[in-house]
Design a protein around this motif. Structure first.
Motif, short mmCIF file in Angstrom:
data_model
loop_
_atom_site.label_atom_id
_atom_site.label_comp_id
_atom_site.label_asym_id
_atom_site.label_seq_id
_atom_site.Cartn_x
_atom_site.Cartn_y
_atom_site.Cartn_z
N PHE A 25 -0.36 1.28 2.89
CA PHE A 25 -0.71 -0.36 3.04
C PHE A 25 -0.77 -1.10 4.38
O PHE A 25 -2.02 -1.66 5.36
CB PHE A 25 -0.24 -1.12 1.95
CG PHE A 25 -0.15 -2.23 2.16
CD1 PHE A 25 -1.15 -3.13 1.69
CD2 PHE A 25 1.07 -3.17 2.82
CE1 PHE A 25 -1.36 -4.04 1.73
CE2 PHE A 25 0.48 -4.71 3.14
CZ PHE A 25 -0.50 -5.20 2.01
N ARG A 26 -0.09 -0.83 5.37
CA ARG A 26 0.55 -0.80 6.83
C ARG A 26 -0.48 -0.38 7.19
O ARG A 26 -1.29 -1.29 8.86
CB ARG A 26 1.83 -0.42 6.97
CG ARG A 26 3.31 -1.22 6.22
CD ARG A 26 4.01 -0.79 6.63
NE ARG A 26 5.13 -1.23 6.07
CZ ARG A 26 7.15 -1.49 6.17
NH1 ARG A 26 7.10 -0.52 7.04
NH2 ARG A 26 7.76 -1.84 5.17
N THR A 27 -1.05 0.66 7.53
CA THR A 27 -2.26 0.92 8.03
C THR A 27 -3.27 0.76 7.65
O THR A 27 -4.33 0.40 8.98
CB THR A 27 -2.47 2.76 8.03
OG1 THR A 27 -0.96 3.32 8.10
CG2 THR A 27 -2.93 3.26 8.98
N ILE A 28 -4.06 0.66 6.79
CA ILE A 28 -5.26 -0.70 6.06
C ILE A 28 -4.57 -2.03 6.80
O ILE A 28 -6.50 -2.34 7.65
CB ILE A 28 -5.14 -0.39 4.81
CG1 ILE A 28 -5.45 0.99 4.71
CG2 ILE A 28 -6.51 -1.39 4.94
CD1 ILE A 28 -5.59 0.78 2.40
N LEU A 35 8.35 9.67 -7.29
CA LEU A 35 8.14 8.53 -7.60
C LEU A 35 8.10 7.73 -6.15
O LEU A 35 7.59 6.71 -5.27
CB LEU A 35 7.94 7.42 -8.45
CG LEU A 35 7.77 6.05 -8.49
CD1 LEU A 35 5.98 5.55 -8.86
CD2 LEU A 35 8.44 4.84 -9.97
N LYS A 36 9.60 7.67 -5.92
CA LYS A 36 9.70 7.11 -4.55
C LYS A 36 9.21 7.78 -3.39
O LYS A 36 8.68 7.24 -2.44
CB LYS A 36 11.27 8.05 -4.34
CG LYS A 36 11.99 7.29 -3.52
CD LYS A 36 13.56 8.14 -3.51
CE LYS A 36 14.39 7.23 -1.87
NZ LYS A 36 16.07 7.80 -1.50
N ASN A 37 8.57 9.00 -3.81
CA ASN A 37 7.86 9.37 -2.05
C ASN A 37 6.64 9.08 -2.14
O ASN A 37 5.66 8.49 -1.68
CB ASN A 37 7.43 10.39 -2.42
CG ASN A 37 7.05 11.58 -1.22
OD1 ASN A 37 5.45 12.00 -1.08
ND2 ASN A 37 7.54 11.50 -0.31
N CYS A 38 5.61 8.43 -3.47
CA CYS A 38 4.59 8.03 -3.62
C CYS A 38 5.35 6.19 -3.24
O CYS A 38 3.73 6.07 -2.64
CB CYS A 38 4.55 8.34 -5.42
SG CYS A 38 3.59 9.53 -5.23
N ILE A 39 6.06 5.27 -3.59
CA ILE A 39 5.97 4.55 -3.05
C ILE A 39 5.91 4.27 -1.35
O ILE A 39 5.14 3.72 -0.83
CB ILE A 39 7.28 3.92 -3.95
CG1 ILE A 39 6.88 3.60 -5.49
CG2 ILE A 39 7.69 2.27 -2.86
CD1 ILE A 39 7.77 3.38 -6.33
N VAL A 40 7.18 4.84 -0.78
CA VAL A 40 6.96 5.17 0.68
C VAL A 40 6.00 5.47 0.55
O VAL A 40 4.69 5.08 2.42
CB VAL A 40 7.66 6.46 0.99
CG1 VAL A 40 8.48 6.22 2.34
CG2 VAL A 40 9.23 6.30 0.57
N ARG A 41 5.00 6.51 0.78
CA ARG A 41 2.98 6.63 1.63
C ARG A 41 2.14 5.47 0.88
O ARG A 41 1.68 5.40 1.52
CB ARG A 41 2.68 8.17 0.75
CG ARG A 41 3.76 8.81 1.01
CD ARG A 41 3.25 10.23 0.03
NE ARG A 41 1.78 10.96 0.25
CZ ARG A 41 1.67 11.78 1.72
NH1 ARG A 41 2.45 12.13 1.72
NH2 ARG A 41 0.54 12.03 1.61
#
Length: 293
Positions: free
Chosen positions: A149-152, A138-144
């Protein structure tokens, strides 16, 4: 970003997702360049054989057709000047097509790559309760998720003015070309099949590209929303309390819609595209009515 995502180790399922998205982007790029090739055929090849697609004559025409209408400061009736001018205009058209389409294709490539990453993120969240180290996953998913989101947001800031310009450009050209096609049919005996085919191909090209922009925005929004639903639909009630609390933050952020916009005003969705078509058709009707009077 794209290179990093391909380098990062992943299982076969996730790699297949990325490959499918990349293949979809490549197919769209091929179709876009095929449409551009048709336009180049009308603009470059037909005038070379003396077939005109111009709707009005130009008083500066030297008697031999050129791809573009312009004023010449030298005599192009001579063979050498004519050939050099014709080749240079053909090169300009080719470079303009490559530049115009390349920006659009790059946007499509970015959107499909991000959608592939969102698919991978969705699959991980769907099976989150099945992982032993669910907290780390989950931690990895939140980071991704934050990274995507920032890329979008960067894509939105980069393309929103371009999309607004294309939005206005499409509305005007679609109305004028539609009006011109109606006029071609009104001319009856003077109907030129070549001009009709050129106008139809141009409208089809404009229609396809504008539809692509809106479809990409709609697709990106749907993929982003799927991540939110995936976080909700897994068996979160079977996980420990700390993991559920962390999952809640992702759900709160995913509840906010994400989409591309035209000038920060119009969301690039298929609903917007349909509204734009409706408006352009209204202008065509107005122009045709005014012509009668």
């Amino acid at each position: 970003m794209i290179a990093e995502d391909w380098i990062i180790s992943k299982n076969m399922e996730e790699r297949n997702v990325m490959i499918r998205r990349a293949q979809s982007a490549r197919l769209i790029i091929i179709c876009a360049y095929c449409l551009d090739a048709v336009g180049c055929f009308f603009l470059i090849i037909l005038p070379r054989f003396g077939i005109s697609i111009r709707l009005t004559s130009n008083i500066t025409d030297p008697g031999r057709l050129m791809p573009l209408q312009t004023h010449y400061i030298y005599d192009i009736t001579k063979r050498l000047q004519y050939e050099v001018t014709f080749i240079s205009q053909s090169i300009y058209i080719f470079l303009a097509v490559i530049s115009y389409t390349g920006i659009d294709n790059f946007l499509g490539l970015l959107v499909f790559h991000i959608s592939g990453q969102l698919d991978i993120l969705k699959n991980r969240l769907t099976r989150l309760d099945k992982y032993i180290n669910s907290h780390d996953i989950l931690k990895n998913c939140i980071v991704r998720h934050i990274r995507l989101f920032r890329t979008i947001a960067v894509i939105e800031d980069t393309y929103n003015i371009i999309l607004l310009s294309l939005f206005i450009y499409f509305a005007i050209l679609f109305a004028f070309y539609g009006f011109r096609i109606i006029n071609l049919f009104d001319e009856e005996n003077n109907l030129s099949l070549t001009r009709l085919m050129f106008c139809i191909s141009t409208i089809f090209n404009l229609f396809g590209q504008m539809c692509l922009y809106c479809a990409l925005g709609e697709f990106l929004m749907a993929q982003y929303n799927n991540v939110y639903y995936a976080a909700y639909n897994n068996k979160w009630y079977a996980m420990n309390k700390k993991t559920v609390q962390n999952l809640l933050f992702l759900q709160i952020r995913g509840n906010k819609p994400v989409y591309l916009t035209a000038g920060k005003m119009f969301p690039m969705t298929l609903t917007t595209f349909c509204g734009l078509i409706k408006t352009s058709l209204g202008y065509i009707s107005v122009l045709h009515t005014m012509k009668r009077y």
